[in-house]
Scaffold this motif. Sequence first.
Motif: not given
Length: 196
Positions: A18-43
Amino acid sequence: METSKTHHRHFIIYKPYGFLSQFKSHDSKQQSKNFLGALHDFPEGIMAIGRLDEKSEGLLLLTTDGKMSDYINSRKVEKEYYAQVDGAISAEAITKMSEGVEIGFNGKKYQTKPCTVFALESIPELPSRSKKIRDERHGPAPWISVTLKEGKFRQVRKMTSVVGHPTLRLVRVRVGDILLHKMQPGDVVEVDDLRV
């Protein structure tokens, strides 16, 4: 492999279902998606080396080193997946997949390269998935191992569908010499190097 003197950071993670292999949303359609950035404070500058689609899970390598990412992608490193498939899969279907099958990719036909496919003799020890999968009461749902050196979008899923056995669950368990081991969904491990 030589990299520049810049201090790069590398991570091994278990990408949850259920997570996308990216760190943040690139467009408004993805706002409700889960991103890797939620798992850790990545650099800053972190990137996934290869991807797993939203419904796939398992081993994902991350780095801030673009050269390292290109190096691993260009070396055609082996990637092993455990796929739970719908229906009792025959030896003939497994042979077809291992020899290469025709799938659709970018609107064109694509012949997959020969790869290693075999039936797993027992159910792999994996964490239970957040979203339930149909159980054996609805027919056999065996597991197979698929090892590729290429990685077209949704390739394993397309390959199992072509031979008549849609994938119910897909977990990447190995990239080169790096193994998933006992990691749990959402685990993040920082490492000094990504030797695959």
